[in-house]
Design a protein around this motif. Structure first.
Motif: not given
Length: 292
Positions: A150-167
């Motif tokens: 569950t925790v790893l899925g959440h963290e991988v979700g950030h990478a898939i959504a490209r949240h760093v690039a969006e920020n």
């Protein structure tokens, strides 16, 4: 204010150095946006967002931070053959394979790598490019593989959504607008004022939205990997008790929503029904392979 009418002996407004500097900043940012930017759709949530940073550049940043982290944490990193490392790597690969099945072509740029760090910190992170760090404190608190997933899925979700690039895209525009704004005001506390406005009005709400989006992507990956998604809400309730992050004040000032709210959102019928459908399909596929 901008002197739009010429003062006696003064320059025209279009000759004002402040106007020239502001125009140059806006023009430069506009050129970068037109050349590099594009709209993308976030998987599973289907939210549209605008990204300037190319995937290769985002991945490069992730590799740099990961390399630095491995140097700083070198004495605490468990060897690959350690049982905790083997366990985390297997769970991660289950999630990654599920993501690759459902998001063909979307993850081509990611080069997955996992390290486990011996530390009491109850946390995990996924840097851009698929670089994952998991702390043993999380494994001590989450005994079931589905909880860790569950925790790893959440963290991988950030990478898939490209949240760093969006920020980074949002921050780039904020810096430009700040430079422009500061040309026309004269306040001793302008930096603190503007930075405070940015944090309250933009940074916190956007970050909370991204966290909830990563939760949504994470529960879908969890289910598609064959883990029962019904465990996800209980994991966030458990995390709330561990971190003590469920007060209303903490919910407002933190970039993360309260764990109680996150559990409630994931328990909603529309979310859980979608996840359960993926879970049943994953289990059926696994049973078919076992019988075959």
């Amino acid at each position: 204010m901008i002197p739009f009418t010429r003062r006696r002996g003064g320059p025209e407004w279009y000759q004002d150095k402040r106007v020239i500097k502001a125009a140059a900043c806006l023009s430069g940012c506009a050129v970068i946006t037109l050349c590099c930017g594009r709209f993308e759709t976030v998987p599973y949530s289907n939210r549209r967002h605008f990204i300037v940073l190319p995937p290769l550049a985002e991945g490069f940043l992730g590799k740099c931070f990961f390399a630095r982290s491995k140097i700083e944490l070198a004495s605490k990193i468990l060897p690959p053959e350690h049982p905790d490392s083997v366990r985390v790597r297997k769970i991660t690969m289950d999630i990654v394979r599920a993501a690759e099945r459902g998001l063909a072509g979307h993850l081509d740029r990611l080069d997955w790598e996992v390290i486990v760090v011996k530390d009491k910190l109850v946390n995990a992170s996924c840097l851009p490019g698929g670089k994952i760090i998991v702390y043993t404190g999380l494994l001590e608190q989450m005994e079931m593989d589905a909880e860790v997933a569950t925790v790893l899925g959440h963290e991988v979700g950030h990478a898939i959504a490209r949240h760093v690039a969006e920020n980074i895209t949002k921050f780039m525009w904020f810096v430009v607008l700040k430079i422009v704004f500061l040309q026309f005001i004269d306040l001793e506390e302008e930096d603190e004022l503007i930075d405070g406005m940015w944090k309250v009005l933009f940074q916190l709400p956007f970050s909370r939205r991204m966290e909830m989006e990563a939760d949504h992507i994470g529960i879908m990956l969890l289910a598609a990997a064959g883990f029962d998604p019904q465990i996800a809400p209980t994991v966030y309730e458990k995390m709330g008790k561990i971190t003590g992050s469920d007060s209303e004040l903490q919910n407002y000032i933190s970039t993360h929503p309260s764990c109680k709210n996150r559990a409630q959102i994931l328990s909603q019928d529309r979310v859980m029904q979608e996840a359960m459908e993926l879970y049943r399909k994953a289990r059926a596929d696994k049973d078919f392979l076992l019988k075959g």
